[in-house]
Design a protein around this motif. Structure first.
Motif, short mmCIF file in Angstrom:
data_model
loop_
_atom_site.label_atom_id
_atom_site.label_comp_id
_atom_site.label_asym_id
_atom_site.label_seq_id
_atom_site.Cartn_x
_atom_site.Cartn_y
_atom_site.Cartn_z
N THR A 252 5.39 68.31 17.66
CA THR A 252 5.91 67.11 18.32
C THR A 252 5.52 65.83 17.58
O THR A 252 6.09 64.76 17.84
CB THR A 252 5.42 67.02 19.77
OG1 THR A 252 3.99 67.04 19.79
CG2 THR A 252 5.96 68.18 20.60
N ARG A 277 17.80 59.27 11.57
CA ARG A 277 18.29 59.17 12.96
C ARG A 277 19.75 59.55 13.08
O ARG A 277 20.20 59.99 14.15
CB ARG A 277 18.04 57.75 13.48
CG ARG A 277 16.57 57.44 13.68
CD ARG A 277 16.33 56.00 14.08
NE ARG A 277 14.90 55.75 14.34
CZ ARG A 277 14.00 55.50 13.40
NH1 ARG A 277 14.38 55.47 12.11
NH2 ARG A 277 12.74 55.28 13.70
N TYR A 280 20.81 62.88 14.52
CA TYR A 280 20.70 63.15 15.95
C TYR A 280 21.69 62.34 16.78
O TYR A 280 21.64 62.36 18.00
CB TYR A 280 19.27 62.83 16.42
CG TYR A 280 18.23 63.57 15.61
CD1 TYR A 280 18.15 64.96 15.65
CD2 TYR A 280 17.34 62.88 14.79
CE1 TYR A 280 17.21 65.64 14.90
CE2 TYR A 280 16.39 63.56 14.03
CZ TYR A 280 16.33 64.93 14.09
OH TYR A 280 15.41 65.61 13.35
N ARG A 281 22.60 61.62 16.10
CA ARG A 281 23.59 60.81 16.80
C ARG A 281 24.93 61.55 16.85
O ARG A 281 25.41 62.04 15.83
CB ARG A 281 23.76 59.46 16.10
CG ARG A 281 22.58 58.54 16.30
CD ARG A 281 22.73 57.25 15.52
NE ARG A 281 21.60 56.35 15.78
CZ ARG A 281 21.25 55.36 14.98
NH1 ARG A 281 21.92 55.13 13.87
NH2 ARG A 281 20.22 54.59 15.29
N ASP A 302 16.44 71.67 18.73
CA ASP A 302 16.16 70.64 19.72
C ASP A 302 15.31 69.55 19.06
O ASP A 302 14.15 69.79 18.72
CB ASP A 302 15.41 71.24 20.90
CG ASP A 302 15.09 70.22 21.99
OD1 ASP A 302 15.38 69.02 21.80
OD2 ASP A 302 14.54 70.63 23.03
N GLU A 304 13.73 67.02 20.18
CA GLU A 304 12.52 66.64 20.90
C GLU A 304 11.35 67.56 20.56
O GLU A 304 10.19 67.16 20.67
CB GLU A 304 12.79 66.65 22.41
CG GLU A 304 13.76 65.55 22.84
CD GLU A 304 13.90 65.47 24.33
OE1 GLU A 304 13.20 66.22 25.05
OE2 GLU A 304 14.73 64.67 24.79
N ALA A 308 11.65 63.91 17.62
CA ALA A 308 12.82 63.05 17.44
C ALA A 308 13.61 63.01 18.75
O ALA A 308 13.28 63.71 19.70
CB ALA A 308 13.70 63.56 16.30
N GLN A 309 14.65 62.20 18.81
CA GLN A 309 15.45 62.08 20.02
C GLN A 309 16.93 62.14 19.67
O GLN A 309 17.38 61.47 18.74
CB GLN A 309 15.16 60.76 20.74
CG GLN A 309 13.77 60.67 21.35
CD GLN A 309 13.57 59.36 22.09
OE1 GLN A 309 14.04 58.32 21.66
NE2 GLN A 309 12.87 59.43 23.22
N ARG A 310 17.66 62.92 20.45
CA ARG A 310 19.11 62.93 20.28
C ARG A 310 19.69 61.68 20.91
O ARG A 310 19.12 61.11 21.83
CB ARG A 310 19.73 64.19 20.88
CG ARG A 310 19.82 64.22 22.38
CD ARG A 310 20.60 65.40 22.87
NE ARG A 310 20.05 66.66 22.43
CZ ARG A 310 19.10 67.33 23.09
NH1 ARG A 310 18.58 66.84 24.20
NH2 ARG A 310 18.65 68.48 22.63
N GLU A 311 20.83 61.27 20.39
CA GLU A 311 21.50 60.09 20.91
C GLU A 311 22.99 60.39 21.03
O GLU A 311 23.67 60.57 20.02
CB GLU A 311 21.27 58.89 19.99
CG GLU A 311 21.77 57.58 20.55
CD GLU A 311 21.42 56.40 19.66
OE1 GLU A 311 21.76 55.26 20.03
OE2 GLU A 311 20.83 56.63 18.59
N SER A 358 25.18 53.92 24.63
CA SER A 358 24.29 55.06 24.83
C SER A 358 24.74 55.85 26.04
O SER A 358 25.57 55.38 26.84
CB SER A 358 22.86 54.58 25.04
OG SER A 358 22.75 53.89 26.28
#
Length: 372
Positions: A252, A277, A280-281, A302, A304, A308-311, A358
């Motif tokens: 993580t 980034r 993940y967009r 995944d 996360e 990282a974070q998906r958008e 978003s």
């Protein structure tokens, strides 16, 4: 499940920091007065002076509780220079392929084995853990690689690194090379795979090497390295982890830590796998509609899990399916009429802002439109 270990690399030169890891794993060195070179030599004579400015790096690494490794050509003066900065281990570098032996080293196979033996022994006698990097190993004759590995073992070495120096290898060739050496000295020497990305397969080659029996991987954050770079730590970790391997990292923290390092180095990573980034967009209407129901529909992993974070983005390209999914997620009835209202409101909002919305903002716009 394959366990991973890493050598996180730095500058490549005699006395350069080559790796880092928990310092409590190191072998205890023989005591030598600080500032005194191996065999009584002192900094400032010949090649030793090149290593002196690097000593600060080693002391800083020690203060962080990290292990250090120095790289040295199979030349006594280089080994002495490496010993002068008091690393935890020394990696003696020798050419292995016939083309490099002839045109880079100017030695026969037999002569190179003598150089390797002499300088690994010199490092061991200097009181540090020692090993060797076999340059251009993937293009070398496997019988010669086996002979080199035996020399390292018999000279008191503890590890051998198989380097795809030109980046010419592919996963099949790497597996063959690693297997040839691990079959010969596996269990007696630790084996590391070192790859370059000249052909765009450094990550695949690194993982193939581990699958073939390598104990560790040479990797750099973001793949930073000479020419096209080395195997990126973050890519190797994610690929191995997704294959079910234990990659020995705090997953993580992977993406945030790598981004922070590359920010400090002023290296752009937005176009890179795992770190960028944009990876993940998702804005395509087909993609976002499906991903609202099941993210793995259009994701290889995944984000996360690795920090990282998906958008999911919504705007002009959002279709009826995407709006319907937003309404369903909000617990609102998604009739054809409401979907049409929500879609128009979403497009107007995106046009007004000049950019897609978003997921949270899109859900708010759609809900407000159908409830008004």
């Amino acid at each position: 499940m394959v366990p991973y270990d890493y050598h996180v690399q730095g500058p490549h030169a005699a006395g350069g920091v080559a790796g880092a890891g928990p310092r409590n794993h190191r072998r205890r060195r023989q005591a030598r007065p600080r500032g005194t070179g191996a065999r009584g030599r002192r900094p400032g004579r010949g090649v030793v002076s090149r290593a002196a400015p690097r000593e600060e790096l080693y002391r800083h690494a020690e203060s962080l509780g990290l292990r250090t490794a120095a790289l040295a050509r199979a030349v006594p003066a280089d080994v002495d220079a490496a010993l002068d900065v008091e690393p935890d281990e020394i990696e003696v570098i020798v050419n292995s392929s016939d083309v490099q032996l002839e045109h880079a080293l100017g030695k026969t196979r037999e002569e190179s084995l003598d150089l390797l033996r002499e300088n690994v022994e010199r490092a061991v006698e200097g009181g540090v853990a020692a090993g060797a990097t076999l340059m251009d190993a993937v293009r070398a004759d496997n019988d010669h690689l086996r002979a080199e590995a035996r020399v390292v073992r018999d000279a008191g070495g503890r590890h051998v690194t198989l380097a795809d120096t030109t980046g010419a290898g592919d996963p099949e060739a790497v597996r063959e090379t690693v297997a040839a050496v691990t079959d010969e000295v596996g269990g007696e020497l630790a084996v590391t795979i070192h790859t370059h990305d000249d052909m765009g397969v450094a990550t695949a080659n690194a993982v193939a090497g581990v699958e073939a029996g390598a104990d560790s991987v040479d990797a750099t954050v973001g793949g930073v390295g000479e020419r096209a770079g080395n195997a990126p730590l973050e890519e190797v970790a994610v690929l191995g982890s997704e294959h079910g391997d234990d990659v020995a990292l705090e997953l993580t923290e992977l993406v945030p830590a790598c981004r922070e390092i590359l920010d400090a180095l002023d290296v752009d990573y937005e176009g890179k796998p795992v770190l960028g980034r944009e990876g993940y967009r998702h804005e395509s209407g087909l993609h976002t509609a499906a991903m609202l129901r099941e993210p793995s529909t259009y994701e290889p992993f995944d984000p996360e899990r690795y920090g990282a974070q998906r958008e999911l983005l919504f705007g002009r390209g959002t279709g009826r399916g995407g709006v319907r999914a937003l309404l369903d997620a909000a617990g609102l009835e998604a009739t054809d009429e409401q979907v049409a209202i929500g879609r128009e409101a979403l497009r107007d909002a995106a046009a007004e802002r000049g950019e897609p919305l978003s997921r949270e903002a899109a859900a708010e716009v759609v809900a407000e439109a159908v409830e008004s």
